[in-house]
Scaffold this motif. Structure first.
Motif, PDB file in Angstrom:
ATOM      1  N   PRO A  91       0.942  -1.197   0.023  1.00 24.85           N
ATOM      2  CA  PRO A  91       0.139  -0.103  -0.067  1.00 24.85           C
ATOM      3  C   PRO A  91       0.893   1.342   0.049  1.00 24.85           C
ATOM      4  N   MET A  92       0.556   2.066  -0.980  1.00 24.45           N
ATOM      5  CA  MET A  92       1.226   3.561  -0.962  1.00 24.45           C
ATOM      6  C   MET A  92       0.701   4.819  -0.618  1.00 24.45           C
ATOM      7  N   ALA A  93      -0.764   4.841  -1.157  1.00 26.54           N
ATOM      8  CA  ALA A  93      -1.442   6.103  -0.802  1.00 26.54           C
ATOM      9  C   ALA A  93      -2.851   5.687  -0.928  1.00 26.54           C
ATOM     10  N   CYS A  94      -3.628   6.634  -0.793  1.00 27.68           N
ATOM     11  CA  CYS A  94      -5.078   6.580  -0.754  1.00 27.68           C
ATOM     12  C   CYS A  94      -5.671   7.689  -1.112  1.00 27.68           C
ATOM     13  N   MET A  95      -6.957   7.993  -1.986  1.00 26.98           N
ATOM     14  CA  MET A  95      -7.581   9.105  -2.330  1.00 26.98           C
ATOM     15  C   MET A  95      -8.882   9.178  -1.557  1.00 26.98           C
ATOM     16  N   LEU A  96      -9.412  10.260  -1.043  1.00 27.35           N
ATOM     17  CA  LEU A  96     -10.523  10.335  -0.141  1.00 27.35           C
ATOM     18  C   LEU A  96     -11.780  11.212  -0.860  1.00 27.35           C
TER      19      LEU A  96
END
Length: 346
Positions: A91-96
């Protein structure tokens, strides 16, 4: 339709049949039991997963902070990170994407963002962007979290191009089924927080407080990493619908049958007591934090996980039939298709 995940029949009939494959860059797209979409990017692939859930109920919004919602922002970030890890990705990043009702006060938004940032810090992820808006069309906050990860592309991944293919490429039909930690952890934590006053009248405070802290077990990244290195052939994190739904979904994805020993499914005593008091089926209760693994040598994997302080056990085996069977001593019965999560009726 009922609240929660739509049924398998509706998913197949009204969602998956409408989706067509047309881009060669998409190695693995939408499908029953598939946690992630895989996108080819040369030597690596980017893996994305999306989860959308109501973050707070209307009643809880009045209290603003300090009350655990059905599935909090923290739970959602853990969920997408877990899905990425079960696909072998880091896992690198997330968008909300956050949609708030008109009456929302700023502290609610700040609380949601702080939850997301706290989990991202724990998991070495970053919030890479997204969108936040207020709308008169919603009655309570609705949050979508999209996770982004990376993994090395394998021969098996290249074989997943057909989105209609049910059986995973290169998968041997007879495997041990391993489950990590305990089932019903996530749902137990939510029930313990929402019903604390009632539960403490029946059980010692320490039991209720221990159950409330089961959130600390939600990440499956450590065991997914160990299982991937060990050579696990399939992984699926248990979530909405409980362990029964997760076992069914993974078997459906792999195109195999299975036999599960009900007595071997790992349960914490806190879960047993709280589910009994709340008239809830622990096997159909939110089970975030528990990972299902297919492997040719389950006992060896259990031993390896134990050396790292991760409880695990072999609960059954897959087979070449389409039968999904539960055994309970002398009793034998067929598993049903996934039902609505027990948390909705608790």
């Amino acid at each position: 339709m009922k609240a929660g995940k739509i049924s398998e029949n509706i998913l197949k009939r009204s969602v998956l049949r409408q989706i067509k494959s047309r881009r060669k860059e998409i190695i693995s797209g939408a499908g029953l039991g598939k946690d992630c979409a895989l996108f080819s990017s040369g030597a690596d692939m980017v893996v994305c997963v999306q989860e959308a859930v109501v973050a707070c109920t209307e009643e809880e919004m009045v209290q603003v902070v300090g009350v655990e919602p059905f599935m909090s922002m923290a739970h959602l970030v853990h969920k997408v990170a877990n899905n990425l890890s079960t696909s072998g990705a880091t896992p690198m990043a997330c968008m909300l994407s956050i949609v708030l009702p008109l009456y929302t006060e700023e502290p609610v938004l700040k609380s949601l963002m702080q939850q997301a940032e706290d989990v991202c810090r724990q998991l070495s992820m970053e919030i890479a962007g997204g969108q936040t808006r207020v709308s008169e069309q919603v009655r309570f906050p609705v949050v979508t979290v999209t996770g982004i990860g990376r993994k090395a592309e394998t021969v098996e991944d290249r074989g997943k191009k057909s989105s209609s293919e049910k059986k995973e490429v290169g998968f041997a039909p007879i495997q041990d089924i391993v489950i990590t930690k305990w089932i019903g952890l996530q749902g137990t934590a939510i029930l313990a927080k929402r019903n604390a006053e009632m539960l403490k009248k029946r059980y010692p405070a320490y039991l209720v407080e221990e159950a409330q802290g089961f959130d600390r077990y939600l990440s499956v990244l450590p065991e997914a990493g160990i299982a991937a290195t060990f050579g696990a052939t399939q992984m699926h994190d248990a979530s909405e619908g409980g362990i029964f739904a997760a076992l069914w979904e993974l078997a459906e994805r792999a195109g195999v049958g299975m036999t599960i020993d009900l007595k071997k499914l790992p349960l914490r005593q806190e879960t047993v007591e709280i589910c009994e008091q709340c008239d809830t089926n622990p096997y159909e209760l939110l089970s975030g934090g528990s990972l299902i693994i297919y492997t040719p040598n389950g006992e060896a994997l259990v031993e390896l996980l134990g050396e790292q302080g991760i409880p695990a056990c072999v609960v059954g085996q897959t087979n070449q039939t389409k039968d999904r069977i539960l055994t309970n001593q002398e009793e034998i019965r067929y598993m049903d298709k996934p039902k609505q999560d027990a948390i909705y009726g608790a």
